[in-house]
Write an enzyme that holds these catalytic residues in place. Structure first.
Site, PDB file in Angstrom:
ATOM      1  CB  SER A   1      32.002  52.808  25.125  1.00  0.00           C
ATOM      2  OG  SER A   1      32.609  51.889  25.995  1.00  0.00           O
TER       3      SER A   1
ATOM      4  CG  HIS B   1      35.626  55.751  29.454  1.00  0.00           C
ATOM      5  ND1 HIS B   1      36.128  54.491  29.718  1.00  0.00           N
ATOM      6  CD2 HIS B   1      34.330  55.572  29.133  1.00  0.00           C
ATOM      7  CE1 HIS B   1      35.167  53.603  29.568  1.00  0.00           C
ATOM      8  NE2 HIS B   1      34.070  54.227  29.201  1.00  0.00           N
TER       9      HIS B   1
ATOM     10  CD  GLU C   1      38.635  50.788  29.186  1.00  0.00           C
ATOM     11  OE1 GLU C   1      39.143  49.784  29.736  1.00  0.00           O
ATOM     12  OE2 GLU C   1      37.416  50.927  28.995  1.00  0.00           O
TER      13      GLU C   1
ATOM     14  CD  GLU D   1      36.728  52.534  32.796  1.00  0.00           C
ATOM     15  OE1 GLU D   1      37.806  51.953  32.555  1.00  0.00           O
ATOM     16  OE2 GLU D   1      35.628  52.126  32.391  1.00  0.00           O
TER      17      GLU D   1
ATOM     18  CG  ASP E   1      38.021  48.629  25.781  1.00  0.00           C
ATOM     19  OD1 ASP E   1      37.826  48.409  24.559  1.00  0.00           O
ATOM     20  OD2 ASP E   1      37.098  48.714  26.611  1.00  0.00           O
TER      21      ASP E   1
ATOM     22  CD  GLU F   1      37.551  45.479  26.632  1.00  0.00           C
ATOM     23  OE1 GLU F   1      38.461  45.382  27.493  1.00  0.00           O
ATOM     24  OE2 GLU F   1      36.425  45.935  26.895  1.00  0.00           O
TER      25      GLU F   1
ATOM     26  CG  ASP G   1      32.907  45.252  26.256  1.00  0.00           C
ATOM     27  OD1 ASP G   1      31.834  44.785  26.651  1.00  0.00           O
ATOM     28  OD2 ASP G   1      33.325  46.369  26.644  1.00  0.00           O
TER      29      ASP G   1
ATOM     30  CE  LYS H   1      32.067  46.293  30.128  1.00  0.00           C
ATOM     31  NZ  LYS H   1      32.008  47.055  28.855  1.00  0.00           N
TER      32      LYS H   1
ATOM     33  CG  HIS I   1      35.164  48.783  35.964  1.00  0.00           C
ATOM     34  ND1 HIS I   1      35.787  49.956  36.284  1.00  0.00           N
ATOM     35  CD2 HIS I   1      35.682  48.430  34.740  1.00  0.00           C
ATOM     36  CE1 HIS I   1      36.623  50.305  35.327  1.00  0.00           C
ATOM     37  NE2 HIS I   1      36.585  49.406  34.388  1.00  0.00           N
TER      38      HIS I   1
ATOM     39  CE  LYS J   1      38.381  47.042  30.793  1.00  0.00           C
ATOM     40  NZ  LYS J   1      37.672  47.260  29.507  1.00  0.00           N
TER      41      LYS J   1
END
Ligand code: 2PG
Ligand code: MG
Length: 426
Positions: free
Chosen positions: A42, A158, A167, A208, A253, A296, A323, A348, A376, A400
């Site tokens: 994403s 994910h 998440e 993840e 997230d 997030e 993000d 990131k 990550h 994270k």
């Protein structure tokens, strides 16, 4: 002063069975730094562009090697600026953000080795713009050590389930020492596993390492995690429990870009098509029912009005984390600060492409009093623990790295244990 002697790069695999690259930088004093780079699923529109792995390796092996051999590895800014200038585009689309990043990080690794410093010590020196190379932290005792944010239930891009939000996370209280925080994450993860199996759900995991059950809604996910926390018995002892809202908190997230269609947010599992005001109320309802401290990407990156209104109304109630909106790039962060859109940022390095730009971004975020979360990517490798050292070096508030399971996720948490136990322990 040592000089860069050789740079080589080849293809390696990441956790999603996709190809990425590994770069090796050798100095003429024998120090070597190697570095793989992660990949997101994403992604924000303004992230540095990643070239296909074979092409990226060719860029490192030829033009970037020619550009940097015989340069001073301690001058990180010069190294990064040379690569940025050679590329010449705002999103590094000519040489590739992945090619440039692998070299930038590998140079910093090699420089740290050459000075006999831990990577986090060397990055701290760079972060502070300090030209004196001496260990900054060793055996220093207490610093603001990053708190892990554990993503234990996966959805969105994910996972192959029907959850829209990406998440669902548990976050230990910041006052708890890191090794205990990690233990808490492990207890809750295992408790959730047991609970899902006992309720007849599949226990497969997403990218993840968080569980990815079918047939869940946002509330069902949060309620199940709450129950998993309540069922923890620390060290098997009946009266040693974890309290949600005291020992641990919840975070999400949302990655709203992935279910944003036209001017609506489609939460399919609940047959909802919400505009941004309705989505704000949806969050408001969740914030009342659960101890959520972290949210997030609650809106997609171009829904500036959505971000603005939410920040105005909820900034006291929850940490609003950007993000995709800022992509570790100072240019986009400046705009977000000006408009008052978020209270925290994700970091990131592969979104922007160099160590120097990443550190600039962090300095800017901190100067605006924003919380910082080093992160990550969903496609990652166990060889890469750069983010753990970075998070310590800049005293990030959070890190994270997904669930406390799967090699590429735990590698980062284990590196933090190594740093904590050997450099910050009593
Ligand atoms: C995110 C990340 C990491 P991806 O959205 O924050 O959790 O996912 O790497 O797929 O962008
Ligand atoms: Mg995100």
């Amino acid at each position: 002063m040592p000089k860069i002697k050789d740079i080589t790069c080849h293809k390696v695999l990441n956790s999603r069975s996709e190809w990425t690259i590994e770069t090796r930088v050798e100095l003429d004093d024998g120090a070597v730094g190697t570095q793989t780079v992660p990949d997101g699923a994403s992604t924000g529109e303004n992230e540095a562009l990643h070239l296909e792995a074979q092409k990226a390796a060719a860029v490192v092996n030829d033009p970037l090697k020619d550009l940097l051999v015989s340069k001073n590895p301690f001058n990180q800014l010069e190294i990064d600026t040379l690569m940025i200038d050679m590329d010449g585009t705002p999103n590094k689309r000519v040489l590739g953000g992945n090619s440039i990043l692998s070299v930038s990080l590998a140079v910093s690794n090699a420089a740290a080795k050459s000075l006999n410093l831990q990577l986090f010590e060397y990055l701290h020196v760079l972060y502070k713009n300090n030209s004196v190379f001496k260990p900054a932290y060793s055996k220093m005792g207490s610093i603001n050590f990053p708190t892990p944010v554990f993503n234990i239930l996966n959805g969105g891009k994910h996972a192959d389930n029907d959850l829209s939000f990406q998440e669902f996370m548990v976050i230990p209280a910041k006052t708890t020492p890191y090794p205990k925080q990690l233990e808490m994450g492990v207890f809750v993860y295992n408790s959730l596993h047991k609970l899902l199996v006992s309720q007849g759900y599949e226990s497969g995991v997403g990218d993840e390492g968080g569980f990815a059950p079918q047939g869940f809604t946002t509330k069902k996910a949060l309620t199940t995690i709450k129950q998993a926390v309540e069922e923890v018995r620390v060290d098997g002892e009946k009266n040693n429990r974890l309290v949600l809202g005291k020992d641990l908190f919840l975070g999400m997230d949302v990655a709203a870009e992935s279910f944003h269609v036209g001017d609506r947010y489609e939460i399919k599992e609940e047959s909802l098509k919400l505009d941004h005001a309705q989505l704000s109320s949806y969050y408001g309802d969740l914030l009342q029912q659960y101890p959520i401290i972290y949210l997030e990407d609650p809106f997609y990156e171009n829904d500036i009005e959505g971000w603005e209104h939410f920040y105005q109304n909820y900034k006291q109630k929850v940490m609003i984390v950007a993000d995709d909106l800022v992509v570790t790039n100072a240019k986009y962060l400046k705009a977000a600060i000006k408009k008052n859109l978020a209270s925290a940022v994700i970091i990131k390095p592969n979104q922007v492409g160099t160590v120097s730009e990443t550190l600039d971004f962090i300095r800017l975020a901190k100067s605006a009093d924003m919380s910082t979360i080093v992160s990550h990517r969903s496609g990652d490798t166990p060889e890469d623990t750069f983010i753990s050292d970075l998070a310590v070096a800049v005293e990030a508030d959070f890190i994270k790295s997904g669930s406390p399971a799967r090699g590429e996720r735990v590698a980062k948490y284990n590196r933090l244990l190594d740093i904590f136990d050997n450099f910050f322990g009593s």
